[in-house]
Motif scaffolding. Structure first.
Motif, PDB file in Angstrom:
ATOM      1  N   UNK A 137       1.055  -1.166   0.174  1.00  0.00           N
ATOM      2  CA  UNK A 137      -0.271  -0.149  -0.618  1.00  0.00           C
ATOM      3  C   UNK A 137       0.537   1.357  -0.080  1.00  0.00           C
ATOM      4  N   UNK A 138       0.282   2.072  -1.231  1.00  0.00           N
ATOM      5  CA  UNK A 138       1.414   3.306  -0.850  1.00  0.00           C
ATOM      6  C   UNK A 138      -0.268   4.527  -1.103  1.00  0.00           C
ATOM      7  N   UNK A 139       0.049   5.534  -0.162  1.00  0.00           N
ATOM      8  CA  UNK A 139      -1.029   6.747  -0.842  1.00  0.00           C
ATOM      9  C   UNK A 139      -2.118   6.608  -1.129  1.00  0.00           C
ATOM     10  N   UNK A 140      -2.846   5.556  -0.058  1.00  0.00           N
ATOM     11  CA  UNK A 140      -4.030   4.701  -0.713  1.00  0.00           C
ATOM     12  C   UNK A 140      -4.379   4.067  -1.140  1.00  0.00           C
ATOM     13  N   UNK A 141      -3.419   3.554  -2.293  1.00  0.00           N
ATOM     14  CA  UNK A 141      -3.455   2.627  -3.188  1.00  0.00           C
ATOM     15  C   UNK A 141      -3.133   1.076  -2.796  1.00  0.00           C
ATOM     16  N   UNK A 142      -3.256   0.433  -2.578  1.00  0.00           N
ATOM     17  CA  UNK A 142      -3.275  -1.554  -3.037  1.00  0.00           C
ATOM     18  C   UNK A 142      -3.134  -2.146  -3.551  1.00  0.00           C
ATOM     19  N   UNK A 143      -2.510  -2.682  -3.778  1.00  0.00           N
ATOM     20  CA  UNK A 143      -1.926  -3.818  -4.931  1.00  0.00           C
ATOM     21  C   UNK A 143      -1.797  -5.006  -4.342  1.00  0.00           C
ATOM     22  N   UNK A 144      -1.921  -6.212  -4.876  1.00  0.00           N
ATOM     23  CA  UNK A 144      -1.154  -7.069  -4.989  1.00  0.00           C
ATOM     24  C   UNK A 144       0.140  -7.275  -4.792  1.00  0.00           C
ATOM     25  N   UNK A 145       1.087  -8.583  -4.347  1.00  0.00           N
ATOM     26  CA  UNK A 145       2.092  -8.678  -4.912  1.00  0.00           C
ATOM     27  C   UNK A 145       2.429 -10.103  -5.503  1.00  0.00           C
ATOM     28  N   UNK A 146       3.073 -10.782  -6.052  1.00  0.00           N
ATOM     29  CA  UNK A 146       3.947 -11.934  -5.797  1.00  0.00           C
ATOM     30  C   UNK A 146       5.102 -11.453  -5.562  1.00  0.00           C
ATOM     31  N   UNK A 147       5.876 -13.126  -5.279  1.00  0.00           N
ATOM     32  CA  UNK A 147       7.699 -12.614  -5.257  1.00  0.00           C
ATOM     33  C   UNK A 147       8.071 -14.375  -5.383  1.00  0.00           C
ATOM     34  N   UNK A 148       9.166 -14.361  -5.963  1.00  0.00           N
ATOM     35  CA  UNK A 148       9.265 -15.502  -5.569  1.00  0.00           C
ATOM     36  C   UNK A 148      11.160 -15.080  -5.903  1.00  0.00           C
ATOM     37  N   UNK A 149      12.148 -15.906  -4.801  1.00  0.00           N
ATOM     38  CA  UNK A 149      13.553 -15.737  -4.499  1.00  0.00           C
ATOM     39  C   UNK A 149      14.131 -15.174  -3.612  1.00  0.00           C
ATOM     40  N   UNK A 150      15.357 -14.941  -3.303  1.00  0.00           N
ATOM     41  CA  UNK A 150      16.468 -13.994  -2.085  1.00  0.00           C
ATOM     42  C   UNK A 150      17.127 -13.216  -3.042  1.00  0.00           C
ATOM     43  N   UNK A 151      17.606 -12.236  -2.442  1.00  0.00           N
ATOM     44  CA  UNK A 151      18.316 -11.431  -2.958  1.00  0.00           C
ATOM     45  C   UNK A 151      17.448 -10.218  -3.565  1.00  0.00           C
ATOM     46  N   UNK A 152      18.845  -9.336  -3.487  1.00  0.00           N
ATOM     47  CA  UNK A 152      18.437  -8.142  -4.558  1.00  0.00           C
ATOM     48  C   UNK A 152      17.231  -8.015  -5.092  1.00  0.00           C
ATOM     49  N   UNK A 153      16.544  -7.578  -4.985  1.00  0.00           N
ATOM     50  CA  UNK A 153      14.952  -7.191  -5.583  1.00  0.00           C
ATOM     51  C   UNK A 153      14.946  -6.987  -7.191  1.00  0.00           C
ATOM     52  N   UNK A 177      16.216 -17.298 -10.447  1.00  0.00           N
ATOM     53  CA  UNK A 177      17.347 -18.436 -10.438  1.00  0.00           C
ATOM     54  C   UNK A 177      18.701 -17.272 -10.045  1.00  0.00           C
ATOM     55  N   UNK A 178      19.054 -16.823 -11.056  1.00  0.00           N
ATOM     56  CA  UNK A 178      20.293 -16.040 -10.505  1.00  0.00           C
ATOM     57  C   UNK A 178      20.681 -15.522  -9.038  1.00  0.00           C
ATOM     58  N   UNK A 179      19.624 -15.490  -8.242  1.00  0.00           N
ATOM     59  CA  UNK A 179      19.834 -14.700  -7.025  1.00  0.00           C
ATOM     60  C   UNK A 179      19.286 -13.646  -6.821  1.00  0.00           C
ATOM     61  N   UNK A 180      18.090 -13.148  -7.343  1.00  0.00           N
ATOM     62  CA  UNK A 180      18.210 -12.153  -6.977  1.00  0.00           C
ATOM     63  C   UNK A 180      15.789 -12.564  -6.814  1.00  0.00           C
ATOM     64  N   UNK A 181      15.434 -11.407  -6.261  1.00  0.00           N
ATOM     65  CA  UNK A 181      13.958 -11.613  -6.064  1.00  0.00           C
ATOM     66  C   UNK A 181      13.490 -11.389  -6.720  1.00  0.00           C
ATOM     67  N   UNK A 182      12.630 -11.584  -7.478  1.00  0.00           N
ATOM     68  CA  UNK A 182      11.013 -11.489  -8.113  1.00  0.00           C
ATOM     69  C   UNK A 182      10.429 -11.125  -7.594  1.00  0.00           C
ATOM     70  N   UNK A 183       9.816  -9.730  -7.950  1.00  0.00           N
ATOM     71  CA  UNK A 183       8.753  -8.632  -7.325  1.00  0.00           C
ATOM     72  C   UNK A 183       7.399  -8.195  -8.483  1.00  0.00           C
ATOM     73  N   UNK A 184       6.825  -9.424  -8.582  1.00  0.00           N
ATOM     74  CA  UNK A 184       5.212  -8.777  -9.431  1.00  0.00           C
ATOM     75  C   UNK A 184       3.931  -8.319  -9.008  1.00  0.00           C
ATOM     76  N   UNK A 185       3.993  -6.751  -9.398  1.00  0.00           N
ATOM     77  CA  UNK A 185       2.927  -6.121  -9.016  1.00  0.00           C
ATOM     78  C   UNK A 185       1.649  -6.890  -9.768  1.00  0.00           C
ATOM     79  N   UNK A 186       0.496  -6.659  -9.594  1.00  0.00           N
ATOM     80  CA  UNK A 186      -0.963  -7.343  -9.882  1.00  0.00           C
ATOM     81  C   UNK A 186      -1.453  -5.583 -10.415  1.00  0.00           C
ATOM     82  N   UNK A 187      -1.043  -4.869 -11.654  1.00  0.00           N
ATOM     83  CA  UNK A 187      -1.539  -4.622 -12.249  1.00  0.00           C
ATOM     84  C   UNK A 187      -2.863  -4.373 -12.733  1.00  0.00           C
ATOM     85  N   UNK A 188      -3.084  -5.570 -13.320  1.00  0.00           N
ATOM     86  CA  UNK A 188      -4.557  -5.557 -14.419  1.00  0.00           C
ATOM     87  C   UNK A 188      -3.883  -6.933 -14.611  1.00  0.00           C
TER      88      UNK A 188
END
Length: 282
Positions: free
Chosen positions: A15-31, A54-65
């Motif tokens: 949530x930021x500035x009153x807008x909340x969206x779903x997030x998917x994540x996978x992995x560890x390490x820098x985003x 798989x390379x060592x990052x965290x994939x962060x996927x916001x659901x915009x649509x």
């Protein structure tokens, strides 16, 4: 391609500035913020996110649509069904004030929310900074996000906004002059590099758009332009989605080389610097 049940991805909200969206994540390490193309987070987008993890990052996927995991292959999922899904997602984007579809010289309002997400994920995941990949209608978002110094690896995959209905729109991208000046300054001052990918025959991403980015960013703009013949021939759509629908995931294929270039950018800017930062002094 069959629907993806999202197994292996953590689910939360932001949530930021009153807008909340779903997030998917996978992995560890820098985003790395993975911003999906129309119609949404398809199985192919999730496959790309898996490669980032798989390379060592965290994939962060916001659901915009769209519906996360829903297939969008006209052959496998049905042309009529996929057509309706594409139209529904595009319709929501066109009427939303958060997306700048036609106007030139303007950053989409949703970029402010995405910058806040990137800042949150940097704090959460650590590392020297974050990466971002925008695709198609979200391609330019990664560029506008790079005004924030935490964004170290922006990737513009087939950036399609503003829709190139006129010559002026074809020769620009959805970013305000102020934001573009800030990104240019980072390129000159900090050595920021911006990667862009397109098929040469893609009418949604005309060559004039990449020429504009070359003029504005100089050698800091890393352009990857592929012949249409390099696109996956099994796709029912014209060559467009370099990292997803039109990827030929085999060694020696130009689209696979483009994917490797993107992953190497993340390794260099996020992972190698992360190791250097964590190395003991002496």
């Amino acid at each position: 391609m069959a629907d993806h049940d999202l197994t292996g991805f953590d689910r939360s909200t932001f949530t930021h500035d009153g807008t909340t969206r779903r997030i998917l994540r996978r992995g560890t390490g820098p985003a790395v913020i993975v911003i999906a193309e129309i119609p949404g987070i398809t199985p192919k987008v999730l496959e790309f996110a898996e490669r980032v993890a798989a390379i060592g990052c965290t994939a962060v996927l916001p659901v915009l649509f769209g519906t996360p995991g829903r297939g969008a292959d006209p052959v496998a999922d049905g042309r009529l069904k996929v057509g309706r899904y594409l139209a529904s997602s595009m319709g929501k984007v066109c009427v939303s004030r958060e997306f700048t579809v036609l106007a030139t010289g303007k950053s989409s309002a949703v970029v402010t929310w995405l910058r806040a997400l990137a800042a949150h994920e940097h704090q959460r995941c650590g590392g020297p900074g974050v990466g971002a990949v925008g695709m198609c209608l979200t391609g330019g978002f990664a560029l506008a996000m790079a005004t924030d110094e935490r964004l170290l690896a922006p990737v513009l995959s087939q950036p399609s906004l503003p829709l190139p209905l006129t010559r002026s729109r074809a020769a620009g991208i959805d970013i305000s002059p102020e934001d573009l000046a800030a990104v240019r300054g980072r390129c000159e001052r900090d050595g920021l590099q911006v990667m862009g990918l397109r098929f040469r025959g893609d009418r949604l991403v005309p060559g004039d758009r990449f020429a504009f980015l070359r003029r504005e960013l100089g050698e800091a703009f890393l352009a990857v332009e592929l012949d249409d013949s390099a696109a996956n021939p099994d796709s029912a759509m014209p060559p467009h989605s370099v990292l997803t629908e039109h990827l030929v995931d085999e060694p020696g294929q130009p689209t696979r080389a483009a994917l490797d270039d993107v992953l190497d950018l993340f390794r260099t800017r996020l992972l190698e610097q992360h190791r250097d930062t964590d190395a003991p002094a002496g």
